[in-house]
Write an enzyme that holds these catalytic residues in place. Structure first.
Site, PDB file in Angstrom:
ATOM      1  N   VAL A  47       0.790  -1.203  -0.072  1.00  0.00           N
ATOM      2  CA  VAL A  47       0.134   0.116   0.089  1.00  0.00           C
ATOM      3  C   VAL A  47       0.794   1.250  -0.018  1.00  0.00           C
ATOM      4  CG1 VAL A  47      -1.735   1.433   1.351  1.00  0.00           C
ATOM      5  CG2 VAL A  47      -1.809  -1.224   1.247  1.00  0.00           C
ATOM      6  N   CYS A  48       1.881   1.154   0.694  1.00  0.00           N
ATOM      7  CA  CYS A  48       2.832   2.229   0.956  1.00  0.00           C
ATOM      8  C   CYS A  48       3.102   3.004  -0.545  1.00  0.00           C
ATOM      9  CB  CYS A  48       4.158   2.010   1.740  1.00  0.00           C
ATOM     10  SG  CYS A  48       3.496   1.371   3.249  1.00  0.00           S
ATOM     11  N   PRO A  49       3.768   2.167  -1.507  1.00  0.00           N
ATOM     12  CA  PRO A  49       4.149   2.945  -2.613  1.00  0.00           C
ATOM     13  C   PRO A  49       2.915   3.552  -3.521  1.00  0.00           C
ATOM     14  CG  PRO A  49       4.390   0.490  -3.044  1.00  0.00           C
ATOM     15  CD  PRO A  49       3.979   0.822  -1.515  1.00  0.00           C
TER      16      PRO A  49
END
Length: 188
Positions: A47-49
């Site tokens: 999810v972070c990117p």
């Protein structure tokens, strides 16, 4: 949590930013500026990117609004550079990534997951006086929205520049604001 309205605590972190040498960032570097601290669990994740890419699409606008952006995880600045150099999404980002391997920032903001040593998915907006004005924390699987963050920052900047005015729900730049008074009680 009581963090809204509190001052940012002292810190020192090493930053990675594309095209620059590693450099130190402290709370003193924030003085007189708006800043976003965008905590995420870890480099090389899922999810972070997507969140960081979304924030990157608003970076130039945020810079024009006088806002510095700091992405923060408990990874090192070396890991941030490696991720930047190997990921298409991360490779195009222009804002600074702070290494927080000693957990100073995650502890200062109350977002460290003690059981894993990772930071929560959390956003904090700090005003030019070093005071936390906005915070958002979501669960692991829910990504944030840079459009909504930008809207909230515009509202916080408006309120700061216009004492006695407040921004109602879903306020957008140029929309009507409110001037709280006894005359409004029960009429909204």
């Amino acid at each position: 949590m009581g963090i809204i309205g509190s001052s940012i605590k002292p810190f020192k972190a090493t930053a990675f930013k594309a095209g620059e040498d590693f450099y130190e960032v402290t709370q003193e570097d924030l003085s007189g500026k708006w800043a976003v601290f965008f905590f995420y669990p870890a480099d090389f994740t899922f999810v972070c990117p997507t969140e960081l890419e979304d924030l990157g699409e608003k970076y130039d606008m945020l810079q024009n609004m006088g806002v510095d952006v700091y992405a923060v995880s408990t990874d090192t600045h070396f890991s941030h550079k490696a991720w930047h150099d190997t990921s298409d999404k991360i490779g195009k980002l222009k804002f600074a990534f702070l290494g927080d391997q000693m957990h100073t920032l995650a502890n200062n903001f109350g977002v460290l997951r003690e059981d894993s040593g990772l930071a929560d998915r959390a956003t904090f907006v700090i005003d030019p006086d070093g005071v936390i004005q906005i915070m958002e924390i979501t669960c692991e699987g829910v990504g944030r929205n840079a459009n909504e963050l930008t809207r909230k920052i515009k509202a916080a900047q408006y309120v700061r520049a216009n004492p006695g005015q407040v921004c109602p729900a879903a306020w957008e730049e140029g929309s009507e604001t409110l001037a709280p008074s006894l005359d409004l009680v029960g009429k909204i």
